[in-house]
Write a protein that holds these residues in place. Structure first.
Motif, PDB file in Angstrom:
ATOM      1  N   ALA A  28       7.027   9.689   5.427  1.00 29.23           N
ATOM      2  CA  ALA A  28       7.130   8.495   6.264  1.00 29.23           C
ATOM      3  C   ALA A  28       7.840   8.785   7.579  1.00 29.23           C
ATOM      4  O   ALA A  28       7.646   8.073   8.572  1.00 29.23           O
ATOM      5  N   ASP A  29       8.671   9.843   7.595  1.00 28.08           N
ATOM      6  CA  ASP A  29       9.379  10.190   8.829  1.00 28.08           C
ATOM      7  C   ASP A  29       8.409  10.586   9.940  1.00 28.08           C
ATOM      8  O   ASP A  29       8.677  10.357  11.126  1.00 28.08           O
ATOM      9  N   GLN A  30       7.256  11.170   9.556  1.00 23.61           N
ATOM     10  CA  GLN A  30       6.276  11.548  10.573  1.00 23.61           C
ATOM     11  C   GLN A  30       5.634  10.318  11.208  1.00 23.61           C
ATOM     12  O   GLN A  30       5.376  10.285  12.411  1.00 23.61           O
ATOM     13  N   ILE A  31       5.395   9.308  10.396  1.00 23.04           N
ATOM     14  CA  ILE A  31       4.860   8.059  10.929  1.00 23.04           C
ATOM     15  C   ILE A  31       5.876   7.412  11.866  1.00 23.04           C
ATOM     16  O   ILE A  31       5.526   6.933  12.953  1.00 23.04           O
ATOM     17  N   ALA A  32       7.143   7.408  11.463  1.00 23.14           N
ATOM     18  CA  ALA A  32       8.204   6.840  12.312  1.00 23.14           C
ATOM     19  C   ALA A  32       8.282   7.579  13.642  1.00 23.14           C
ATOM     20  O   ALA A  32       8.467   6.963  14.704  1.00 23.14           O
ATOM     21  N   LEU A  73      -2.543  13.988   4.591  1.00 18.84           N
ATOM     22  CA  LEU A  73      -2.711  12.564   4.335  1.00 18.84           C
ATOM     23  C   LEU A  73      -1.438  11.826   4.712  1.00 18.84           C
ATOM     24  O   LEU A  73      -0.343  12.211   4.299  1.00 18.84           O
ATOM     25  N   TYR A  74      -1.583  10.762   5.473  1.00 24.03           N
ATOM     26  CA  TYR A  74      -0.431  10.045   6.032  1.00 24.03           C
ATOM     27  C   TYR A  74      -0.255   8.685   5.349  1.00 24.03           C
ATOM     28  O   TYR A  74      -1.237   7.965   5.133  1.00 24.03           O
ATOM     29  N   PRO A  75       0.974   8.315   5.016  1.00 28.38           N
ATOM     30  CA  PRO A  75       1.201   7.003   4.395  1.00 28.38           C
ATOM     31  C   PRO A  75       0.776   5.880   5.332  1.00 28.38           C
ATOM     32  O   PRO A  75       1.208   5.822   6.486  1.00 28.38           O
ATOM     33  N   GLY A  76      -0.100   5.016   4.832  1.00 28.33           N
ATOM     34  CA  GLY A  76      -0.611   3.939   5.672  1.00 28.33           C
ATOM     35  C   GLY A  76      -1.704   4.380   6.618  1.00 28.33           C
ATOM     36  O   GLY A  76      -2.346   3.544   7.258  1.00 28.33           O
ATOM     37  N   SER A  77      -1.902   5.680   6.750  1.00 25.13           N
ATOM     38  CA  SER A  77      -2.898   6.323   7.605  1.00 25.13           C
ATOM     39  C   SER A  77      -2.453   6.333   9.072  1.00 25.13           C
ATOM     40  O   SER A  77      -1.545   5.602   9.473  1.00 25.13           O
ATOM     41  N   ASN A 123      -7.550   6.768   8.511  1.00 26.81           N
ATOM     42  CA  ASN A 123      -7.893   8.113   8.944  1.00 26.81           C
ATOM     43  C   ASN A 123      -6.751   9.104   8.754  1.00 26.81           C
ATOM     44  O   ASN A 123      -5.566   8.770   8.938  1.00 26.81           O
ATOM     45  N   HIS A 124      -7.128  10.344   8.434  1.00 26.59           N
ATOM     46  CA  HIS A 124      -6.183  11.435   8.202  1.00 26.59           C
ATOM     47  C   HIS A 124      -6.705  12.692   8.895  1.00 26.59           C
ATOM     48  O   HIS A 124      -7.825  12.708   9.404  1.00 26.59           O
ATOM     49  N   ILE A 125      -5.917  13.755   8.900  1.00 21.73           N
ATOM     50  CA  ILE A 125      -6.289  14.981   9.611  1.00 21.73           C
ATOM     51  C   ILE A 125      -6.806  16.037   8.643  1.00 21.73           C
ATOM     52  O   ILE A 125      -6.173  16.316   7.620  1.00 21.73           O
ATOM     53  N   PHE A 136       1.116  -0.265  10.702  1.00 22.04           N
ATOM     54  CA  PHE A 136       1.239  -0.936   9.414  1.00 22.04           C
ATOM     55  C   PHE A 136       1.371   0.087   8.289  1.00 22.04           C
ATOM     56  O   PHE A 136       0.732   1.128   8.307  1.00 22.04           O
ATOM     57  N   ASP A 137       2.203  -0.236   7.293  1.00 21.93           N
ATOM     58  CA  ASP A 137       2.507   0.699   6.212  1.00 21.93           C
ATOM     59  C   ASP A 137       1.509   0.640   5.063  1.00 21.93           C
ATOM     60  O   ASP A 137       1.505   1.525   4.214  1.00 21.93           O
ATOM     61  N   ARG A 138       0.714  -0.407   4.993  1.00 21.80           N
ATOM     62  CA  ARG A 138      -0.155  -0.610   3.835  1.00 21.80           C
ATOM     63  C   ARG A 138      -1.433   0.212   3.949  1.00 21.80           C
ATOM     64  O   ARG A 138      -1.993   0.362   5.030  1.00 21.80           O
ATOM     65  N   ASP A 139      -1.914   0.719   2.806  1.00 20.62           N
ATOM     66  CA  ASP A 139      -3.098   1.563   2.788  1.00 20.62           C
ATOM     67  C   ASP A 139      -4.383   0.814   2.498  1.00 20.62           C
ATOM     68  O   ASP A 139      -5.447   1.197   2.957  1.00 20.62           O
TER      69      ASP A 139
END
Length: 316
Positions: free
Chosen positions: A270-274, A201-205, A123-125, A83-86
């Motif tokens: 967002a490319d990393q999430i994809a 920090l990742y969009p949407g986590s 969560n983030h790294i 999911f994209d929402r934070d």
């Protein structure tokens, strides 16, 4: 009501979820219901469902990743990078609505009555070895992670150290791990803000954890109807909105403190999430959840679509 407690007062779940709920219950019942927290835990965190079912305490807070093999419903919020929402508030309300619509009847928990579900912040790294700018930078990093985060960290090539979040300071300080996977608001609360150098920090986590408030079913059934109504009034979606909003505020405040504390912050694209969504590990984790949900007689794609629609409605 005797509420089993295993969290310190400064813990973000206690401060933003459990205490506000307990205060709201007492107020809504005009003082007729008092939430009496135990001085120490009557059972280890992974055993809250069994402990409540056995009637050792009247109520408790359960972390869903500890009971993933027993209870599927809350895990929709925990599915990695889906999911994209934070917003914790949006996720918490969406989770409660999804539970009420699909899971309460399809997945009853013997001896346990659920009054609230809350999706925690994402969560983030965090690490003190090197900046993580792309997924490949995680390869070889020893990261403390919860069980529900294993698929996404494994997909990035991280070395998994599966330990509870409360052990983070000790693990980092002793050099047992290079870093950890945590929500933004947990880094200061767990005392590791000054122990770590890099945040990604990742969009949407990457994923999020969930918590529930549960009662022993016999205790719940024996309560006067007015008392049950008072609890329900401030639980369910009402608590999802209150607690989720509190967690979002705590995240915003903690985010503003990262750079001033000397943390190098990297905003992942967002490319990393994809990329992670297409990984074998993440696809397998989602497919496994879907298979189990189908076993309840539910359409997992319909459930996910409903949840996503709630998120979009709430954030818009």
């Amino acid at each position: 009501m005797v509420f089993n407690n295993y969290l310190p007062e400064h813990n973000e779940i206690m401060r933003n979820v459990i205490r506000p709920w307990a205060n709201a219950v007492e107020e809504a019942s005009d003082g007729n219901i008092e939430i009496d927290f135990t001085a120490s835990s009557l059972a280890p965190p992974p055993r809250q469902l069994e402990m409540i079912r056995a009637g050792v305490a009247d109520a408790a807070m359960n972390i869903s990743s500890f009971t993933a093999s027993q209870w599927l419903a809350p895990l929709i919020s925990e599915l990695p990078v889906l999911f994209d929402r934070d917003s914790a508030k949006a996720h918490s309300i969406a989770l409660w609505r999804t539970y009420e619509k699909f899971f309460r009847e399809a997945e009853p928990i013997d001896g346990v009555h659920v009054v609230a579900l809350v999706a925690l912040t994402g969560n983030h790294i965090w690490n003190n070895k090197r900046p993580v700018e792309v997924a490949e930078d995680v390869s070889g990093l020893k990261l403390r992670v919860n069980p529900n985060g294993v698929p996404v960290i494994a997909a990035m090539g991280g070395v998994i150290v599966s330990r509870p979040a409360v052990d983070t300071f000790e693990l980092v300080e002793r050099g047992v791990v290079d870093g950890t996977v945590l929500p933004i608001s947990s880094v200061e609360g767990l005392g590791v803000l000054e122990e770590l150098k890099y945040a990604t920090l990742y969009p949407g986590s990457l994923y999020r954890s969930t918590a529930s408030i549960i009662f022993n079913q016999k205790v719940w059934d024996a309560m006067p109807e007015a008392d049950r109504a008072a609890i329900e009034k401030v639980s369910g979606e009402a608590l999802a909105a209150l607690a989720g909003g509190n967690l979002d505020d705590a995240t915003e405040q903690a985010r503003a403190e990262l750079e001033p504390a000397g943390m190098e912050v990297i905003e992942a694209g967002a490319d990393q999430i994809a990329q992670l969504r297409q990984s074998e590990e993440v696809e397998a984790a989602i497919a496994k959840w879907k298979e189990k949900v189908a076993g309840l007689g539910l359409d997992p794609d319909e459930v996910i679509s409903f949840y996503r629609a709630q998120l979009e409605e709430l954030e818009n």
